[in-house]
Design an enzyme around this catalytic site. Structure first.
Site, short mmCIF file in Angstrom:
data_model
loop_
_atom_site.label_atom_id
_atom_site.label_comp_id
_atom_site.label_asym_id
_atom_site.label_seq_id
_atom_site.Cartn_x
_atom_site.Cartn_y
_atom_site.Cartn_z
N GLN A 41 -3.23 2.35 10.32
CA GLN A 41 -1.93 2.41 9.65
C GLN A 41 -0.91 3.23 10.44
OE1 GLN A 41 -4.89 2.97 8.14
NE2 GLN A 41 -4.90 2.30 6.01
N ARG A 97 0.85 -1.18 0.00
CA ARG A 97 0.00 0.00 0.00
C ARG A 97 0.89 1.24 0.00
NH1 ARG A 97 1.51 1.54 4.41
NH2 ARG A 97 0.37 3.50 4.27
N GLY A 98 0.25 2.41 -0.10
CA GLY A 98 0.99 3.66 -0.15
C GLY A 98 1.22 4.06 -1.60
N ALA A 99 0.89 5.30 -1.93
CA ALA A 99 0.86 5.73 -3.33
C ALA A 99 2.13 5.42 -4.12
CB ALA A 99 0.52 7.22 -3.40
N ARG A 154 -7.01 -0.26 -7.09
CA ARG A 154 -7.36 0.79 -6.12
C ARG A 154 -7.53 2.10 -6.90
NH1 ARG A 154 -4.78 1.25 -0.37
NH2 ARG A 154 -6.88 2.00 -0.03
N ASP A 159 -2.43 10.51 -1.96
CA ASP A 159 -2.69 9.43 -2.90
C ASP A 159 -3.03 9.97 -4.29
OD1 ASP A 159 -3.02 6.51 -1.48
OD2 ASP A 159 -3.33 8.17 -0.09
N ASN A 175 -6.08 12.17 0.44
CA ASN A 175 -5.20 11.39 1.34
C ASN A 175 -6.07 10.60 2.29
OD1 ASN A 175 -2.40 10.80 2.14
ND2 ASN A 175 -2.98 11.76 4.08
N LYS A 176 -5.43 9.76 3.09
CA LYS A 176 -6.15 8.89 4.00
C LYS A 176 -7.20 9.67 4.79
CE LYS A 176 -5.64 5.37 4.20
NZ LYS A 176 -6.39 4.37 3.39
#
Length: 382
Positions: free
Chosen positions: A214, A64-66, A98, A255, A265-266
């Site tokens: 996270q 995960r993570g852009a 995603r 993201d 973003n999250k």
């Protein structure tokens, strides 16, 4: 709050996290991922032999993570090519894994383009050559992200010194933006880590980042591993920190960044931006230019991923986080509806600066973003 005051000795660095690697096994190449759903309990690797396995890993947040999603997507195309699978089908599967993370599509399309150009030369031996070209392009993308991480850390620390000269910093971060999301040491976390190495980090405030934690599972893990002074807090406790004057700056990743400077973003990032604005605290987004999507005009056009409501109505251990939810301890009445967007959108007027590997944009405007991306596109990719 959980506190960690240990400081690593000067010059002492932990070994690099083995987040993602390409392996050549006797039975064929594989992509090996550090399973982030198992952290911080244990470091376990997941081996992907094909693209469907990688897509499942992406959807279940194993990887995960852009920026790292872009790298993983690029390697996914190379994996399909090397194993003789349908590359066009692989591209479609990966791009849809995603929808909010723009880096994923960028990495997939870039490696697919390199593969396609090479494949036009012919079949047979040409197919093997095209697969080698795809792998070389994926590795180039991996190297470039590591380089971008270093430059963002440099620009970010310089910006903090400009905004808050001659002092140590208490920095608040959300979600996870370290080596677990990057080919290097991360985005926002890389800035905090550089400040720590300079001996100027007073405290890293780590939002838990509900519902999948996270921050608690991953950022706190990386902070402890790096010997940083940090404290973990629930997302809802951030306001009290601002009110007490305990936050000097907010650092988050992204993201997707729209052409007008809006940042996805999250979920939970937007409330932090509002708090920062009210309390006159710099709110800084750190992300590579590959996260900028000039084809998305404004933040309202960003497709926000909606995840399973069971992630909210149940408490799950890291090992049972899944794409469909379920498997955890029920904490809400059976059948309770839940609202569970993976991201929220922060408008540019709430953002002090966007830090990229090509420089800093402040104030954040569409014109400034376009100019920076134009400079970035002129850089020759090696």
């Amino acid at each position: 709050m959980a506190d960690q005051d240990a400081q690593s000795p000067v010059g002492s660095e932990p070994p690099a996290l083995p987040v993602l690697r390409w392996d050549e096994l006797p039975e064929g190449p594989v992509l090996v991922l550090l399973d982030q759903t198992r952290l911080p309990v244990e470091e376990v690797e997941l081996v992907c032999t094909d693209v469907p396995a990688l897509v499942r890993a992406i959807r279940t947040l194993v990887v995960r993570g852009a920026p790292l999603l872009g790298i993983a997507g690029g390697y996914g195309v190379a994996l399909a090519a090397a194993r003789g699978y349908d590359v066009a089908e692989a591209v479609g599967l990966l791009e849809r894994a995603r929808p909010t993370a723009v880096n994923l599509g960028y990495g997939v399309r870039r490696v697919a383009a390199a593969y396609g150009a090479a494949a036009e030369k012919g079949a047979g031996a040409g197919a093997a050559e095209a697969a080698a070209v795809a792998l070389a392009e994926a590795r180039a993308l991996h190297r470039e992200d590591a380089q971008a991480s270093r430059r963002m850390a440099e620009y970010g620390t310089a910006l903090l010194e400009e905004l808050l000269p001659g002092r140590g910093y208490q920095l608040l971060t959300h979600c996870n933006t370290g080596a677990l999301v990057s080919g290097g040491e991360g985005t926002a976390f890389a800035v905090a880590l550089r400040v720590h190495r300079q001996g100027r980090l007073r405290r890293l405030w780590v939002d838990e980042t509900r519902p999948l934690l996270q921050g608690a599972r991953l950022t706190a893990y990386e902070a402890a591993r790096s010997g940083m002074a940090y404290s973990l807090l629930t997302d809802s406790a951030a306001g009290s920190l601002f009110a007490a004057g305990e936050v000097d700056a907010v650092l988050i990743g992204a993201d997707r960044i729209a052409a007008d400077g809006s940042v996805a973003n999250k979920v939970g990032s937007y409330p932090l931006a509002v708090l920062a604005k009210y309390h006159h605290v710099p709110f800084i987004v750190v992300a590579p230019t590959t996260t900028v999507d000039m084809d998305t005009a404004e933040g309202t056009s960003i497709i926000v991923e909606q995840r399973s409501g069971q992630e909210v109505t149940e408490l799950t251990s890291p090992q049972v986080v899944s794409a469909g939810g379920g498997g955890g301890m029920v904490v809400a009445p059976l059948g309770s509806p839940a609202y569970n967007p993976a991201f929220d959108i922060t408008p540019p007027e709430l953002i002090t600066a966007i830090v990229t590997e090509e420089g800093v944009i402040s104030p954040v405007t569409g014109v400034g973003l376009a100019e920076l991306c134009a400079r970035s596109s002129q850089v020759t990719i090696s």
